[in-house]
Scaffold this motif. Structure first.
Motif, PDB file in Angstrom:
ATOM      1  N   CYS A 100      27.181  40.588  78.565  1.00  0.00           N
ATOM      2  CA  CYS A 100      26.804  40.863  77.169  1.00  0.00           C
ATOM      3  C   CYS A 100      25.844  42.038  77.109  1.00  0.00           C
ATOM      4  CB  CYS A 100      26.051  39.679  76.565  1.00  0.00           C
ATOM      5  SG  CYS A 100      26.968  38.158  76.545  1.00  0.00           S
ATOM      6  N   ASP A 101      25.859  42.755  75.973  1.00  0.00           N
ATOM      7  CA  ASP A 101      24.755  43.650  75.655  1.00  0.00           C
ATOM      8  C   ASP A 101      23.518  42.785  75.413  1.00  0.00           C
ATOM      9  OD1 ASP A 101      25.889  46.168  75.758  1.00  0.00           O
ATOM     10  OD2 ASP A 101      26.697  46.007  73.718  1.00  0.00           O
ATOM     11  N   ALA A 102      22.358  43.266  75.849  1.00  0.00           N
ATOM     12  CA  ALA A 102      21.135  42.462  75.694  1.00  0.00           C
ATOM     13  C   ALA A 102      20.877  42.114  74.227  1.00  0.00           C
ATOM     14  CB  ALA A 102      19.947  43.214  76.281  1.00  0.00           C
ATOM     15  N   ALA A 103      21.323  42.975  73.288  1.00  0.00           N
ATOM     16  CA  ALA A 103      21.094  42.705  71.852  1.00  0.00           C
ATOM     17  C   ALA A 103      21.829  41.458  71.386  1.00  0.00           C
ATOM     18  CB  ALA A 103      21.546  43.905  71.027  1.00  0.00           C
ATOM     19  N   ASN A 104      22.830  41.020  72.136  1.00  0.00           N
ATOM     20  CA  ASN A 104      23.625  39.865  71.718  1.00  0.00           C
ATOM     21  C   ASN A 104      23.258  38.588  72.472  1.00  0.00           C
ATOM     22  OD1 ASN A 104      25.129  41.279  69.769  1.00  0.00           O
ATOM     23  ND2 ASN A 104      26.324  42.220  71.410  1.00  0.00           N
ATOM     24  N   ILE A 105      22.055  38.590  73.036  1.00  0.00           N
ATOM     25  CA  ILE A 105      21.534  37.411  73.752  1.00  0.00           C
ATOM     26  C   ILE A 105      20.353  36.866  72.958  1.00  0.00           C
ATOM     27  CG2 ILE A 105      20.302  36.693  75.852  1.00  0.00           C
ATOM     28  CD1 ILE A 105      23.156  37.288  76.477  1.00  0.00           C
ATOM     29  N   HIS A 106      20.363  35.559  72.709  1.00  0.00           N
ATOM     30  CA  HIS A 106      19.315  34.930  71.897  1.00  0.00           C
ATOM     31  C   HIS A 106      18.837  33.678  72.613  1.00  0.00           C
ATOM     32  CE1 HIS A 106      20.868  37.497  68.655  1.00  0.00           C
ATOM     33  NE2 HIS A 106      22.039  37.179  69.165  1.00  0.00           N
ATOM     34  N   ARG A 107      17.532  33.443  72.551  1.00  0.00           N
ATOM     35  CA  ARG A 107      16.980  32.257  73.216  1.00  0.00           C
ATOM     36  C   ARG A 107      17.464  30.978  72.554  1.00  0.00           C
ATOM     37  NH1 ARG A 107      13.186  32.879  76.932  1.00  0.00           N
ATOM     38  NH2 ARG A 107      12.413  35.001  77.214  1.00  0.00           N
ATOM     39  N   LEU A 108      17.781  29.994  73.393  1.00  0.00           N
ATOM     40  CA  LEU A 108      18.235  28.693  72.905  1.00  0.00           C
ATOM     41  C   LEU A 108      17.037  27.743  72.968  1.00  0.00           C
ATOM     42  CD1 LEU A 108      20.886  27.246  72.060  1.00  0.00           C
ATOM     43  CD2 LEU A 108      21.115  26.541  74.455  1.00  0.00           C
ATOM     44  N   PRO A 109      16.571  27.248  71.801  1.00  0.00           N
ATOM     45  CA  PRO A 109      15.410  26.350  71.845  1.00  0.00           C
ATOM     46  C   PRO A 109      15.689  25.111  72.692  1.00  0.00           C
ATOM     47  CG  PRO A 109      15.915  26.974  69.566  1.00  0.00           C
ATOM     48  CD  PRO A 109      17.045  27.483  70.422  1.00  0.00           C
ATOM     49  N   ALA A 110      14.634  24.522  73.250  1.00  0.00           N
ATOM     50  CA  ALA A 110      14.778  23.403  74.187  1.00  0.00           C
ATOM     51  C   ALA A 110      15.430  22.180  73.532  1.00  0.00           C
ATOM     52  CB  ALA A 110      13.401  23.020  74.744  1.00  0.00           C
ATOM     53  N   ASN A 111      15.297  22.054  72.206  1.00  0.00           N
ATOM     54  CA  ASN A 111      15.857  20.867  71.522  1.00  0.00           C
ATOM     55  C   ASN A 111      17.351  20.998  71.225  1.00  0.00           C
ATOM     56  OD1 ASN A 111      15.069  22.969  69.734  1.00  0.00           O
ATOM     57  ND2 ASN A 111      15.194  21.600  67.987  1.00  0.00           N
ATOM     58  N   ILE A 112      17.972  22.117  71.604  1.00  0.00           N
ATOM     59  CA  ILE A 112      19.402  22.338  71.334  1.00  0.00           C
ATOM     60  C   ILE A 112      20.131  22.380  72.669  1.00  0.00           C
ATOM     61  CG2 ILE A 112      21.077  23.947  70.313  1.00  0.00           C
ATOM     62  CD1 ILE A 112      19.229  22.683  68.233  1.00  0.00           C
ATOM     63  N   ASP A 113      21.145  21.506  72.862  1.00  0.00           N
ATOM     64  CA  ASP A 113      21.829  21.492  74.156  1.00  0.00           C
ATOM     65  C   ASP A 113      22.882  22.619  74.212  1.00  0.00           C
ATOM     66  OD1 ASP A 113      24.283  20.554  73.106  1.00  0.00           O
ATOM     67  OD2 ASP A 113      23.724  18.456  73.402  1.00  0.00           O
ATOM     68  N   PHE A 114      23.484  22.785  75.389  1.00  0.00           N
ATOM     69  CA  PHE A 114      24.378  23.940  75.574  1.00  0.00           C
ATOM     70  C   PHE A 114      25.628  23.850  74.701  1.00  0.00           C
ATOM     71  CE2 PHE A 114      22.139  24.145  79.813  1.00  0.00           C
ATOM     72  CZ  PHE A 114      21.489  25.344  79.559  1.00  0.00           C
ATOM     73  N   LYS A 115      26.157  22.632  74.531  1.00  0.00           N
ATOM     74  CA  LYS A 115      27.354  22.503  73.680  1.00  0.00           C
ATOM     75  C   LYS A 115      27.003  22.904  72.252  1.00  0.00           C
ATOM     76  CE  LYS A 115      29.076  18.767  76.520  1.00  0.00           C
ATOM     77  NZ  LYS A 115      29.175  17.319  76.636  1.00  0.00           N
ATOM     78  N   GLN A 116      25.859  22.435  71.780  1.00  0.00           N
ATOM     79  CA  GLN A 116      25.424  22.850  70.438  1.00  0.00           C
ATOM     80  C   GLN A 116      25.190  24.359  70.402  1.00  0.00           C
ATOM     81  OE1 GLN A 116      21.966  20.132  70.287  1.00  0.00           O
ATOM     82  NE2 GLN A 116      22.792  19.472  68.311  1.00  0.00           N
ATOM     83  N   GLY A 117      24.683  24.901  71.510  1.00  0.00           N
ATOM     84  CA  GLY A 117      24.411  26.344  71.572  1.00  0.00           C
ATOM     85  C   GLY A 117      25.680  27.161  71.420  1.00  0.00           C
ATOM     86  N   ALA A 118      26.804  26.602  71.935  1.00  0.00           N
ATOM     87  CA  ALA A 118      28.086  27.305  71.810  1.00  0.00           C
ATOM     88  C   ALA A 118      28.615  27.248  70.379  1.00  0.00           C
ATOM     89  CB  ALA A 118      29.101  26.683  72.768  1.00  0.00           C
ATOM     90  N   ALA A 119      28.013  26.400  69.571  1.00  0.00           N
ATOM     91  CA  ALA A 119      28.465  26.211  68.179  1.00  0.00           C
ATOM     92  C   ALA A 119      27.606  26.994  67.197  1.00  0.00           C
ATOM     93  CB  ALA A 119      28.429  24.724  67.840  1.00  0.00           C
ATOM     94  N   ILE A 120      26.770  27.908  67.688  1.00  0.00           N
ATOM     95  CA  ILE A 120      25.828  28.576  66.786  1.00  0.00           C
ATOM     96  C   ILE A 120      26.408  29.847  66.179  1.00  0.00           C
ATOM     97  CG2 ILE A 120      23.612  29.780  66.621  1.00  0.00           C
ATOM     98  CD1 ILE A 120      22.553  27.908  68.833  1.00  0.00           C
ATOM     99  N   ASN A 121      26.823  30.781  66.985  1.00  0.00           N
ATOM    100  CA  ASN A 121      26.940  32.162  66.499  1.00  0.00           C
ATOM    101  C   ASN A 121      27.855  32.361  65.295  1.00  0.00           C
ATOM    102  OD1 ASN A 121      26.781  35.019  66.350  1.00  0.00           O
ATOM    103  ND2 ASN A 121      28.737  35.073  67.421  1.00  0.00           N
ATOM    104  N   ILE A 122      29.158  32.302  65.482  1.00  0.00           N
ATOM    105  CA  ILE A 122      30.041  32.626  64.350  1.00  0.00           C
ATOM    106  C   ILE A 122      29.815  31.652  63.197  1.00  0.00           C
ATOM    107  CG2 ILE A 122      32.453  32.715  63.562  1.00  0.00           C
ATOM    108  CD1 ILE A 122      33.180  34.258  66.014  1.00  0.00           C
ATOM    109  N   PRO A 123      29.750  30.332  63.437  1.00  0.00           N
ATOM    110  CA  PRO A 123      29.573  29.437  62.294  1.00  0.00           C
ATOM    111  C   PRO A 123      28.279  29.689  61.507  1.00  0.00           C
ATOM    112  CG  PRO A 123      30.310  28.219  64.210  1.00  0.00           C
ATOM    113  CD  PRO A 123      30.009  29.600  64.682  1.00  0.00           C
TER     114      PRO A 123
END
Ligand code: NAP
Length: 319
Positions: A100-123
Protein backbone atom coordinates in the motif's frame (compact mmCIF):
# COMPACT_ATOMS: atom_id res chain seq x y z
CA UNK A 1 2.50 -16.00 -0.61
CA UNK A 2 -1.02 -17.07 -1.55
CA UNK A 3 -3.19 -14.59 -3.47
CA UNK A 4 -6.34 -14.68 -5.54
CA UNK A 5 -5.61 -13.84 -9.17
CA UNK A 6 -7.84 -13.17 -12.16
CA UNK A 7 -6.30 -13.96 -15.57
CA UNK A 8 -9.41 -13.13 -17.61
CA UNK A 9 -12.56 -11.25 -16.61
CA UNK A 10 -15.66 -13.36 -16.11
CA UNK A 11 -17.83 -15.14 -13.53
CA UNK A 12 -16.79 -15.99 -9.96
CA UNK A 13 -14.83 -19.07 -11.11
CA UNK A 14 -12.10 -16.83 -12.64
CA UNK A 15 -10.95 -16.13 -9.04
CA UNK A 16 -7.98 -18.55 -8.65
CA UNK A 17 -5.81 -19.07 -5.56
CA UNK A 18 -2.15 -18.97 -6.67
CA UNK A 19 1.40 -18.67 -5.33
CA UNK A 20 2.87 -15.25 -6.12
CA UNK A 21 5.94 -13.36 -4.88
CA UNK A 22 5.48 -11.48 -1.62
CA UNK A 23 5.50 -7.69 -2.29
CA UNK A 24 8.43 -5.52 -1.14
CA UNK A 25 7.98 -2.01 0.30
CA UNK A 26 9.47 0.81 -1.80
CA UNK A 27 9.78 4.45 -0.68
CA UNK A 28 6.61 5.67 1.12
CA UNK A 29 5.08 2.19 0.88
CA UNK A 30 3.96 -0.31 3.49
CA UNK A 31 3.52 -4.11 3.35
CA UNK A 32 0.71 -5.44 5.53
CA UNK A 33 0.27 -9.07 6.64
CA UNK A 34 -3.47 -9.48 6.10
CA UNK A 35 -5.63 -11.08 8.79
CA UNK A 36 -8.94 -10.37 7.00
CA UNK A 37 -9.96 -8.78 3.70
CA UNK A 38 -13.30 -7.08 2.96
CA UNK A 39 -15.48 -8.23 0.05
CA UNK A 40 -17.39 -5.41 -1.66
CA UNK A 41 -19.87 -5.52 -4.57
CA UNK A 42 -17.49 -3.33 -6.65
CA UNK A 43 -14.97 -6.19 -6.83
CA UNK A 44 -17.61 -8.39 -8.47
CA UNK A 45 -18.25 -5.69 -11.11
CA UNK A 46 -14.48 -5.36 -11.71
CA UNK A 47 -14.07 -9.15 -11.90
CA UNK A 48 -16.83 -9.26 -14.53
CA UNK A 49 -14.89 -6.81 -16.72
CA UNK A 50 -16.62 -3.51 -15.84
CA UNK A 51 -13.19 -1.86 -15.90
CA UNK A 52 -11.35 -3.46 -18.84
CA UNK A 53 -8.28 -1.26 -18.15
CA UNK A 54 -7.37 -3.21 -15.00
CA UNK A 55 -4.04 -4.90 -15.76
CA UNK A 56 -4.20 -8.72 -15.76
CA UNK A 57 -3.38 -10.85 -13.86
CA UNK A 58 -5.23 -8.89 -11.22
CA UNK A 59 -5.76 -9.42 -7.48
CA UNK A 60 -9.03 -7.85 -6.26
CA UNK A 61 -9.57 -5.83 -3.13
CA UNK A 62 -8.93 -2.46 -1.51
CA UNK A 63 -9.99 -3.29 2.04
CA UNK A 64 -8.02 -5.29 4.59
CA UNK A 65 -6.88 -5.29 8.19
CA UNK A 66 -3.76 -6.79 9.64
CA UNK A 67 -0.30 -6.01 10.97
CA UNK A 68 2.43 -3.94 9.34
CA UNK A 69 5.07 -6.35 8.05
CA UNK A 70 7.57 -3.86 6.61
CA UNK A 71 7.81 -0.17 5.78
CA UNK A 72 9.79 1.54 3.02
CA UNK A 73 12.00 4.61 3.37
CA UNK A 74 10.20 7.79 4.32
CA UNK A 75 7.39 6.04 6.26
CA UNK A 76 7.19 7.42 9.79
CA UNK A 77 3.48 7.14 10.71
CA UNK A 78 3.56 3.35 11.26
CA UNK A 79 6.18 0.66 11.97
CA UNK A 80 6.40 -3.12 11.75
CA UNK A 81 3.97 -4.75 14.19
CA UNK A 82 1.34 -1.97 14.20
CA UNK A 83 -2.32 -2.99 13.78
CA UNK A 84 -3.80 -1.22 10.74
CA UNK A 85 -6.60 -1.17 8.16
CA UNK A 86 -6.19 -0.19 4.51
CA UNK A 87 -8.17 2.26 2.37
CA UNK A 88 -6.62 1.13 -0.92
CA UNK A 89 -3.87 -1.20 -2.03
CA UNK A 90 -1.35 -1.36 -4.89
CA UNK A 91 -1.34 -5.15 -5.12
CA UNK A 92 -4.87 -6.19 -4.04
CA UNK A 93 -6.20 -7.33 -0.67
CA UNK A 94 -7.43 -10.87 -1.52
CA UNK A 95 -4.00 -12.15 -0.44
CA UNK A 96 -1.77 -13.01 2.51
CA UNK A 97 0.17 -9.73 2.17
CA UNK A 98 -0.62 -6.45 0.44
CA UNK A 99 1.45 -3.46 -0.69
CA UNK A 100 0.00 0.00 0.00
CA UNK A 101 0.90 3.66 -0.29
CA UNK A 102 1.51 4.90 3.26
CA UNK A 103 -1.40 7.38 2.81
CA UNK A 104 -3.79 4.42 2.62
CA UNK A 105 -2.75 2.89 5.95
CA UNK A 106 -4.77 3.76 9.07
CA UNK A 107 -4.33 2.66 12.66
CA UNK A 108 -6.82 0.08 13.90
CA UNK A 109 -7.93 0.88 17.47
CA UNK A 110 -7.38 -1.91 20.01
CA UNK A 111 -11.15 -2.38 20.53
CA UNK A 112 -11.70 -3.32 16.85
CA UNK A 113 -10.70 -6.84 15.75
CA UNK A 114 -9.15 -7.64 12.36
CA UNK A 115 -12.37 -8.95 10.79
CA UNK A 116 -14.13 -5.75 11.79
CA UNK A 117 -11.10 -3.83 10.48
CA UNK A 118 -11.63 -5.41 7.06
CA UNK A 119 -15.19 -4.06 7.14
CA UNK A 120 -14.22 -0.41 7.57
CA UNK A 121 -12.97 1.26 4.44
CA UNK A 122 -15.46 1.15 1.56
CA UNK A 123 -18.57 0.77 3.75
CA UNK A 124 -17.80 3.52 6.28
CA UNK A 125 -16.09 5.92 3.88
CA UNK A 126 -19.02 5.61 1.45
CA UNK A 127 -21.60 6.07 4.18
CA UNK A 128 -19.77 9.09 5.61
CA UNK A 129 -19.37 10.73 2.21
CA UNK A 130 -23.03 10.11 1.30
CA UNK A 131 -24.37 11.50 4.58
CA UNK A 132 -22.09 14.42 5.26
CA UNK A 133 -20.27 15.39 2.05
CA UNK A 134 -23.10 14.81 -0.47
CA UNK A 135 -26.43 15.00 1.44
CA UNK A 136 -25.08 17.56 3.97
CA UNK A 137 -27.27 15.82 6.57
CA UNK A 138 -27.97 17.85 9.71
CA UNK A 139 -28.70 16.72 13.28
CA UNK A 140 -32.46 16.45 13.79
CA UNK A 141 -33.16 15.58 10.15
CA UNK A 142 -34.72 12.26 9.17
CA UNK A 143 -32.66 9.90 6.99
CA UNK A 144 -34.05 6.82 5.27
CA UNK A 145 -31.35 4.26 4.56
CA UNK A 146 -32.83 2.26 1.72
CA UNK A 147 -30.90 -1.00 2.12
CA UNK A 148 -29.57 -0.69 5.68
CA UNK A 149 -28.69 -4.35 6.31
CA UNK A 150 -25.55 -4.45 4.13
CA UNK A 151 -22.02 -3.15 4.63
CA UNK A 152 -22.72 0.47 3.66
CA UNK A 153 -26.18 0.46 5.26
CA UNK A 154 -25.04 -0.64 8.73
CA UNK A 155 -22.21 1.91 8.60
CA UNK A 156 -24.65 4.67 7.60
CA UNK A 157 -27.05 3.65 10.37
CA UNK A 158 -24.32 3.99 13.01
CA UNK A 159 -22.93 7.26 11.61
CA UNK A 160 -26.37 8.87 11.27
CA UNK A 161 -27.48 7.78 14.74
CA UNK A 162 -24.30 9.12 16.31
CA UNK A 163 -24.77 12.46 14.50
CA UNK A 164 -28.25 13.02 15.90
CA UNK A 165 -30.36 12.10 12.89
CA UNK A 166 -33.64 10.18 13.07
CA UNK A 167 -32.89 6.92 11.25
CA UNK A 168 -35.30 4.78 9.20
CA UNK A 169 -33.55 1.67 7.87
CA UNK A 170 -34.89 -0.94 5.46
CA UNK A 171 -33.99 -4.63 5.22
CA UNK A 172 -35.34 -7.53 3.20
CA UNK A 173 -35.12 -10.28 5.83
CA UNK A 174 -36.03 -10.66 9.49
CA UNK A 175 -32.37 -11.24 10.42
CA UNK A 176 -31.29 -8.12 8.52
CA UNK A 177 -33.99 -5.99 10.12
CA UNK A 178 -33.02 -7.17 13.64
CA UNK A 179 -29.45 -6.17 12.87
CA UNK A 180 -30.51 -2.71 11.64
CA UNK A 181 -32.41 -2.13 14.89
CA UNK A 182 -29.49 -3.38 16.97
CA UNK A 183 -27.14 -0.92 15.24
CA UNK A 184 -29.29 2.07 16.14
CA UNK A 185 -32.11 2.66 13.63
CA UNK A 186 -35.12 4.31 15.30
CA UNK A 187 -37.50 2.69 12.79
CA UNK A 188 -37.04 -0.42 10.65
CA UNK A 189 -39.06 -1.24 7.52
CA UNK A 190 -39.25 -4.24 5.18
CA UNK A 191 -38.43 -3.27 1.58
CA UNK A 192 -40.20 -6.38 0.29
CA UNK A 193 -43.66 -5.28 1.51
CA UNK A 194 -46.03 -3.27 -0.73
CA UNK A 195 -46.61 -0.12 1.39
CA UNK A 196 -43.38 0.44 3.25
CA UNK A 197 -42.80 3.81 1.57
CA UNK A 198 -46.19 4.89 2.93
CA UNK A 199 -45.04 3.73 6.37
CA UNK A 200 -41.89 5.86 6.01
CA UNK A 201 -44.00 8.92 5.22
CA UNK A 202 -46.28 8.17 8.19
CA UNK A 203 -43.24 7.97 10.52
CA UNK A 204 -42.45 11.60 9.62
CA UNK A 205 -46.03 12.66 10.35
CA UNK A 206 -46.51 13.25 6.62
CA UNK A 207 -43.75 15.90 6.48
CA UNK A 208 -41.43 13.66 4.45
CA UNK A 209 -37.91 12.35 4.78
CA UNK A 210 -35.06 14.88 4.53
CA UNK A 211 -32.41 12.50 3.20
CA UNK A 212 -32.58 9.11 1.46
CA UNK A 213 -29.44 7.02 0.99
CA UNK A 214 -30.28 4.73 -1.93
CA UNK A 215 -28.49 1.37 -2.37
CA UNK A 216 -30.61 0.15 -5.32
CA UNK A 217 -31.72 3.19 -7.32
CA UNK A 218 -32.88 1.25 -10.38
CA UNK A 219 -35.59 -0.34 -8.21
CA UNK A 220 -36.39 2.49 -5.79
CA UNK A 221 -35.61 5.97 -7.12
CA UNK A 222 -39.07 6.60 -8.61
CA UNK A 223 -40.80 5.77 -5.33
CA UNK A 224 -38.25 7.65 -3.18
CA UNK A 225 -39.11 11.08 -4.60
CA UNK A 226 -42.76 11.31 -3.40
CA UNK A 227 -41.74 10.69 0.24
CA UNK A 228 -39.10 13.46 0.31
CA UNK A 229 -39.62 16.53 2.49
CA UNK A 230 -39.28 20.01 0.93
CA UNK A 231 -35.58 20.49 -0.03
CA UNK A 232 -35.07 16.73 0.47
CA UNK A 233 -32.00 14.99 -0.99
CA UNK A 234 -31.60 11.48 -2.37
CA UNK A 235 -28.02 10.26 -2.64
CA UNK A 236 -27.64 7.46 -5.17
CA UNK A 237 -25.01 5.09 -3.80
CA UNK A 238 -25.89 1.88 -5.67
CA UNK A 239 -27.75 1.14 -8.92
CA UNK A 240 -27.85 -1.90 -11.17
CA UNK A 241 -29.96 -0.72 -14.12
CA UNK A 242 -32.31 1.94 -15.50
CA UNK A 243 -35.20 3.59 -13.67
CA UNK A 244 -38.11 5.89 -14.50
CA UNK A 245 -38.81 8.93 -12.31
CA UNK A 246 -41.47 11.67 -12.30
CA UNK A 247 -39.49 14.96 -12.37
CA UNK A 248 -42.51 16.84 -10.97
CA UNK A 249 -41.94 14.97 -7.66
CA UNK A 250 -38.65 16.89 -7.44
CA UNK A 251 -39.97 20.23 -8.73
CA UNK A 252 -42.77 20.46 -6.20
CA UNK A 253 -40.27 20.04 -3.35
CA UNK A 254 -37.16 21.86 -4.64
CA UNK A 255 -35.63 18.44 -4.06
CA UNK A 256 -32.31 17.05 -5.31
CA UNK A 257 -31.08 13.74 -6.64
CA UNK A 258 -27.37 13.62 -5.89
CA UNK A 259 -25.02 10.75 -6.66
CA UNK A 260 -21.61 9.66 -5.55
CA UNK A 261 -18.64 7.48 -6.20
CA UNK A 262 -16.14 7.06 -3.41
CA UNK A 263 -13.45 7.07 -6.10
CA UNK A 264 -14.22 10.79 -6.70
CA UNK A 265 -13.29 11.81 -3.14
CA UNK A 266 -10.20 14.06 -3.07
CA UNK A 267 -7.19 13.21 -0.86
CA UNK A 268 -8.25 15.99 1.55
CA UNK A 269 -11.82 14.65 1.70
CA UNK A 270 -10.53 11.11 2.30
CA UNK A 271 -8.24 12.32 5.08
CA UNK A 272 -11.26 13.96 6.76
CA UNK A 273 -13.37 10.85 6.29
CA UNK A 274 -10.77 8.57 7.91
CA UNK A 275 -10.16 11.02 10.76
CA UNK A 276 -13.90 10.93 11.53
CA UNK A 277 -14.07 7.14 11.19
CA UNK A 278 -11.04 6.73 13.49
CA UNK A 279 -12.69 8.86 16.17
CA UNK A 280 -15.96 6.91 15.90
CA UNK A 281 -14.16 3.56 16.14
CA UNK A 282 -12.23 4.72 19.18
CA UNK A 283 -15.24 6.09 21.06
CA UNK A 284 -17.34 3.01 20.27
CA UNK A 285 -20.09 4.67 18.21
CA UNK A 286 -18.85 2.76 15.13
CA UNK A 287 -18.92 -1.04 15.46
CA UNK A 288 -18.31 -2.81 12.12
CA UNK A 289 -20.57 -5.85 11.75
CA UNK A 290 -19.22 -8.99 10.07
CA UNK A 291 -22.03 -11.31 9.01
CA UNK A 292 -20.12 -14.01 7.15
CA UNK A 293 -16.53 -15.10 6.59
CA UNK A 294 -14.98 -17.37 3.95
CA UNK A 295 -11.43 -18.77 3.61
CA UNK A 296 -9.39 -16.84 1.00
CA UNK A 297 -9.50 -19.91 -1.27
CA UNK A 298 -13.32 -19.57 -1.41
CA UNK A 299 -13.36 -16.02 -2.79
CA UNK A 300 -15.66 -17.21 -5.58
CA UNK A 301 -18.32 -18.24 -3.04
CA UNK A 302 -17.96 -14.87 -1.33
CA UNK A 303 -18.54 -13.11 -4.68
CA UNK A 304 -21.77 -15.04 -5.16
CA UNK A 305 -22.91 -14.35 -1.59
CA UNK A 306 -22.28 -10.58 -1.71
CA UNK A 307 -24.76 -10.16 -4.57
CA UNK A 308 -27.52 -12.25 -2.96
CA UNK A 309 -30.30 -10.77 -0.83
CA UNK A 310 -30.27 -11.43 2.89
CA UNK A 311 -27.39 -9.12 3.82
CA UNK A 312 -26.21 -9.23 7.45
CA UNK A 313 -23.43 -6.66 7.49
CA UNK A 314 -20.11 -7.44 5.88
CA UNK A 315 -18.53 -10.47 4.19
CA UNK A 316 -14.80 -11.00 4.82
CA UNK A 317 -12.11 -13.36 3.50
CA UNK A 318 -9.61 -14.98 5.88
CA UNK A 319 -6.16 -15.84 4.40
P1 NAP B 1 -24.24 -5.31 0.44
O1 NAP B 1 -23.53 -5.47 1.74
O2 NAP B 1 -24.32 -6.47 -0.48
O3 NAP B 1 -25.74 -4.84 0.79
C1 NAP B 1 -26.72 -4.69 -0.22
C2 NAP B 1 -27.92 -3.98 0.41
O4 NAP B 1 -28.91 -3.73 -0.60
C3 NAP B 1 -28.59 -4.81 1.50
O5 NAP B 1 -28.92 -3.98 2.57
C4 NAP B 1 -29.84 -5.32 0.79
O6 NAP B 1 -30.90 -5.62 1.69
C5 NAP B 1 -30.16 -4.08 -0.01
N1 NAP B 1 -31.23 -4.32 -0.96
C6 NAP B 1 -31.54 -5.45 -1.67
N2 NAP B 1 -32.69 -5.27 -2.35
C7 NAP B 1 -33.13 -4.00 -2.06
C8 NAP B 1 -34.25 -3.23 -2.43
N3 NAP B 1 -35.19 -3.68 -3.27
N4 NAP B 1 -34.38 -1.99 -1.92
C9 NAP B 1 -33.45 -1.50 -1.07
N5 NAP B 1 -32.36 -2.17 -0.69
C10 NAP B 1 -32.20 -3.41 -1.17
O7 NAP B 1 -23.64 -4.12 -0.40
P2 NAP B 1 -22.96 -2.75 0.11
O8 NAP B 1 -21.51 -2.94 0.19
O9 NAP B 1 -23.71 -2.28 1.29
O10 NAP B 1 -23.26 -1.81 -1.14
C11 NAP B 1 -24.59 -1.40 -1.44
C12 NAP B 1 -24.64 -0.85 -2.87
O11 NAP B 1 -23.87 0.35 -2.93
C13 NAP B 1 -24.04 -1.80 -3.92
O12 NAP B 1 -24.78 -1.67 -5.12
C14 NAP B 1 -22.64 -1.25 -4.13
O13 NAP B 1 -22.12 -1.54 -5.41
C15 NAP B 1 -22.88 0.23 -3.94
N6 NAP B 1 -21.70 0.99 -3.46
C16 NAP B 1 -21.41 2.13 -4.11
C17 NAP B 1 -20.36 2.91 -3.69
C18 NAP B 1 -20.10 4.23 -4.35
O14 NAP B 1 -19.01 4.77 -4.22
N7 NAP B 1 -21.10 4.79 -5.04
C19 NAP B 1 -19.55 2.47 -2.63
C20 NAP B 1 -19.88 1.29 -1.98
C21 NAP B 1 -20.97 0.55 -2.40
P3 NAP B 1 -31.41 -7.13 1.95
O15 NAP B 1 -30.31 -8.07 1.58
O16 NAP B 1 -31.76 -7.12 3.40
O17 NAP B 1 -32.60 -7.28 1.05
Amino acid sequence: MKAIRVHKFGGPDVLKLEDVPKPQAGPNQVVVRIHAAGVNPVETYQRSGANPNLPLPWTPGMDAAGVVDAVGSGVTAVKAGDRVYTSDTLSGSYAEFTLCDAANIHRLPANIDFKQGAAINIPYATAYRALFQRALAQPGETVMIHGASGGVGIAATQLARAAGLIVIGTGGTEAGRKLIARHGAHHVLDHTTPDYMGEALAITGGRGVNVILEMLANVNLGKDLPVLAPKGRVVVIGSRGKVEITPRDLMSRDADIRAMSLFNASPAELAGIHAAIGAGLENGTLQPEVGREFPLAEAARAHIAVLESGARGKIVLIP
